[in-house]
Design a protein around this motif. Structure first.
Motif, PDB file in Angstrom:
ATOM      1  N   GLY A 134     -95.653  51.340 129.092  1.00 21.03           N
ATOM      2  CA  GLY A 134     -96.528  50.267 128.637  1.00 21.03           C
ATOM      3  C   GLY A 134     -97.987  50.585 128.917  1.00 21.03           C
ATOM      4  N   GLU A 135     -98.260  51.117 130.115  1.00 27.00           N
ATOM      5  CA  GLU A 135     -99.629  51.521 130.462  1.00 27.00           C
ATOM      6  C   GLU A 135    -100.112  52.644 129.544  1.00 27.00           C
ATOM      7  OE1 GLU A 135     -99.862  52.516 134.627  1.00 27.00           O
ATOM      8  OE2 GLU A 135     -98.914  50.616 135.180  1.00 27.00           O
ATOM      9  N   GLY A 136     -99.213  53.559 129.207  1.00 24.48           N
ATOM     10  CA  GLY A 136     -99.575  54.639 128.289  1.00 24.48           C
ATOM     11  C   GLY A 136     -99.987  54.100 126.931  1.00 24.48           C
ATOM     12  N   TRP A 137     -99.240  53.109 126.418  1.00 26.85           N
ATOM     13  CA  TRP A 137     -99.607  52.508 125.129  1.00 26.85           C
ATOM     14  C   TRP A 137    -100.974  51.840 125.218  1.00 26.85           C
ATOM     15  CZ3 TRP A 137     -98.295  54.031 120.753  1.00 26.85           C
ATOM     16  CH2 TRP A 137     -96.995  54.421 120.443  1.00 26.85           C
ATOM     17  N   GLU A 138    -101.246  51.159 126.335  1.00 25.47           N
ATOM     18  CA  GLU A 138    -102.563  50.506 126.485  1.00 25.47           C
ATOM     19  C   GLU A 138    -103.685  51.543 126.387  1.00 25.47           C
ATOM     20  OE1 GLU A 138    -103.316  47.400 126.465  1.00 25.47           O
ATOM     21  OE2 GLU A 138    -101.445  46.379 126.992  1.00 25.47           O
ATOM     22  N   LYS A 139    -103.502  52.687 127.029  1.00 30.64           N
ATOM     23  CA  LYS A 139    -104.521  53.747 126.981  1.00 30.64           C
ATOM     24  C   LYS A 139    -104.668  54.306 125.567  1.00 30.64           C
ATOM     25  CE  LYS A 139    -103.838  55.004 131.791  1.00 30.64           C
ATOM     26  NZ  LYS A 139    -103.263  55.987 132.723  1.00 30.64           N
ATOM     27  N   GLU A 140    -103.544  54.494 124.889  1.00 27.29           N
ATOM     28  CA  GLU A 140    -103.618  55.016 123.521  1.00 27.29           C
ATOM     29  C   GLU A 140    -104.296  54.017 122.592  1.00 27.29           C
ATOM     30  OE1 GLU A 140    -100.589  57.332 121.716  1.00 27.29           O
ATOM     31  OE2 GLU A 140     -99.650  57.801 123.644  1.00 27.29           O
ATOM     32  N   LEU A 141    -104.054  52.732 122.792  1.00 31.77           N
ATOM     33  CA  LEU A 141    -104.696  51.729 121.933  1.00 31.77           C
ATOM     34  C   LEU A 141    -106.192  51.642 122.193  1.00 31.77           C
ATOM     35  CD1 LEU A 141    -101.990  48.938 121.723  1.00 31.77           C
ATOM     36  CD2 LEU A 141    -102.487  50.800 120.111  1.00 31.77           C
ATOM     37  N   THR A 142    -106.622  51.950 123.406  1.00 32.02           N
ATOM     38  CA  THR A 142    -108.057  52.036 123.682  1.00 32.02           C
ATOM     39  C   THR A 142    -108.661  53.188 122.875  1.00 32.02           C
ATOM     40  OG1 THR A 142    -107.812  51.036 125.856  1.00 32.02           O
ATOM     41  CG2 THR A 142    -109.773  52.413 125.504  1.00 32.02           C
ATOM     42  N   ARG A 143    -107.945  54.296 122.803  1.00 35.51           N
ATOM     43  CA  ARG A 143    -108.409  55.424 121.983  1.00 35.51           C
ATOM     44  C   ARG A 143    -108.394  55.064 120.497  1.00 35.51           C
ATOM     45  NH1 ARG A 143    -106.168  61.144 124.145  1.00 35.51           N
ATOM     46  NH2 ARG A 143    -107.647  61.845 122.581  1.00 35.51           N
ATOM     47  N   LEU A 144    -107.380  54.314 120.055  1.00 34.81           N
ATOM     48  CA  LEU A 144    -107.336  53.874 118.663  1.00 34.81           C
ATOM     49  C   LEU A 144    -108.534  52.984 118.350  1.00 34.81           C
ATOM     50  CD1 LEU A 144    -106.045  53.555 115.877  1.00 34.81           C
ATOM     51  CD2 LEU A 144    -104.578  51.764 116.861  1.00 34.81           C
ATOM     52  N   ALA A 145    -108.874  52.073 119.255  1.00 37.60           N
ATOM     53  CA  ALA A 145    -110.036  51.202 119.032  1.00 37.60           C
ATOM     54  C   ALA A 145    -111.311  52.026 118.882  1.00 37.60           C
ATOM     55  CB  ALA A 145    -110.171  50.203 120.182  1.00 37.60           C
ATOM     56  N   ALA A 146    -111.483  53.030 119.726  1.00 40.42           N
ATOM     57  CA  ALA A 146    -112.663  53.890 119.624  1.00 40.42           C
ATOM     58  C   ALA A 146    -112.665  54.641 118.296  1.00 40.42           C
ATOM     59  CB  ALA A 146    -112.707  54.872 120.794  1.00 40.42           C
ATOM     60  N   TYR A 147    -111.515  55.165 117.897  1.00 40.96           N
ATOM     61  CA  TYR A 147    -111.408  55.879 116.618  1.00 40.96           C
ATOM     62  C   TYR A 147    -111.746  54.954 115.457  1.00 40.96           C
ATOM     63  CZ  TYR A 147    -109.301  57.878 112.470  1.00 40.96           C
ATOM     64  OH  TYR A 147    -109.106  58.317 111.179  1.00 40.96           O
ATOM     65  N   LEU A 148    -111.178  53.766 115.439  1.00 37.41           N
ATOM     66  CA  LEU A 148    -111.449  52.815 114.344  1.00 37.41           C
ATOM     67  C   LEU A 148    -112.928  52.424 114.331  1.00 37.41           C
ATOM     68  CD1 LEU A 148    -108.267  50.585 114.630  1.00 37.41           C
ATOM     69  CD2 LEU A 148    -108.789  52.238 112.809  1.00 37.41           C
ATOM     70  N   GLY A 149    -113.534  52.296 115.502  1.00 31.83           N
ATOM     71  CA  GLY A 149    -114.963  51.985 115.579  1.00 31.83           C
ATOM     72  C   GLY A 149    -115.816  53.102 115.000  1.00 31.83           C
ATOM     73  N   GLU A 150    -115.426  54.359 115.264  1.00 35.93           N
ATOM     74  CA  GLU A 150    -116.152  55.509 114.718  1.00 35.93           C
ATOM     75  C   GLU A 150    -116.009  55.575 113.197  1.00 35.93           C
ATOM     76  OE1 GLU A 150    -114.495  58.966 116.521  1.00 35.93           O
ATOM     77  OE2 GLU A 150    -115.144  58.378 118.541  1.00 35.93           O
ATOM     78  N   THR A 151    -114.789  55.394 112.716  1.00 35.37           N
ATOM     79  CA  THR A 151    -114.550  55.573 111.284  1.00 35.37           C
ATOM     80  C   THR A 151    -115.104  54.432 110.459  1.00 35.37           C
ATOM     81  OG1 THR A 151    -112.336  54.621 111.448  1.00 35.37           O
ATOM     82  CG2 THR A 151    -112.516  57.023 111.597  1.00 35.37           C
ATOM     83  N   SER A 152    -115.311  53.269 111.071  1.00 37.99           N
ATOM     84  CA  SER A 152    -115.868  52.163 110.293  1.00 37.99           C
ATOM     85  C   SER A 152    -117.388  52.210 110.228  1.00 37.99           C
ATOM     86  CB  SER A 152    -115.397  50.814 110.865  1.00 37.99           C
ATOM     87  OG  SER A 152    -115.968  50.605 112.136  1.00 37.99           O
ATOM     88  N   THR A 153    -118.019  52.988 111.135  1.00 38.16           N
ATOM     89  CA  THR A 153    -119.476  53.086 111.117  1.00 38.16           C
ATOM     90  C   THR A 153    -119.959  54.423 110.594  1.00 38.16           C
ATOM     91  OG1 THR A 153    -119.498  53.781 113.427  1.00 38.16           O
ATOM     92  CG2 THR A 153    -119.800  51.437 112.986  1.00 38.16           C
ATOM     93  N   VAL A 154    -119.155  55.471 110.760  1.00 39.66           N
ATOM     94  CA  VAL A 154    -119.516  56.795 110.254  1.00 39.66           C
ATOM     95  C   VAL A 154    -118.816  56.972 108.921  1.00 39.66           C
ATOM     96  CG1 VAL A 154    -119.409  59.259 110.665  1.00 39.66           C
ATOM     97  CG2 VAL A 154    -119.762  57.720 112.578  1.00 39.66           C
TER      98      VAL A 154
END
Length: 158
Positions: A134-154
């Protein structure tokens, strides 16, 4: 011990669900965010993105390329951009028996005007390793949020 614990993780994203869904099922996108910190996806492939379609990815530890976790899955449900369910065999993770498949269900619900509520349900896990996953998924979703933030602005909004 009997594997009988399902891990459930939810996260809200200020990103349309079509874009969040695509980040999960397109190999080139999945490779950019999957893996906890200290890991990366070296190889990701997808066959048919439909019922019965296969997918594959290999996570590699950044500081030890010999440490690898391989996921091979088959979609048992696939409704873009709402939900997919995959029956997966995972090898290389000491907390998972590679002979016992796990089920991964990922739901993408429209949230507010243009957001997505993502819900992951995965298991069954042995009780002594479920929390760690469960903790691993939380960390991966933090990375997904960063990725989605990059792709929506770049490169423009998605």
């Amino acid at each position: 011990m009997t594997a009988n614990v399902m891990v459930v993780v939810e996260r809200q994203f200020d990103t349309p669900r079509e874009a969040v869904f695509r980040a999960w099922v397109e190999p080139e996108e999945l490779s950019r965010w999957r893996g906890s910190p200290g890991w990366h996806v070296e190889e990701a492939t997808a066959g048919d993105r439909a019922l019965g379609g296969r997918h594959h990815h290999v996570k590699v530890r950044d500081n030890d390329s010999a440490t690898r976790v391989t996921t091979d899955g088959v979609y048992t449900e696939y409704f873009s951009p709402d939900v997919f369910v995959s029956r997966e065999r995972i090898t290389g993770d000491p907390g998972i028996d590679p002979e016992e498949p796990l089920e991964l269900r990922v739901e993408f619900t429209k949230y507010g005007r243009n957001g997505t509520l993502l819900r992951i349900i995965q298991g069954p896990y042995d009780p002594d390793v479920a929390g760690w996953h469960g903790e691993g998924w939380e960390k991966e979703l933090t990375r997904l949020a960063a990725y989605l933030g990059e792709t929506s602005t770049v490169g423009g909004a998605r």
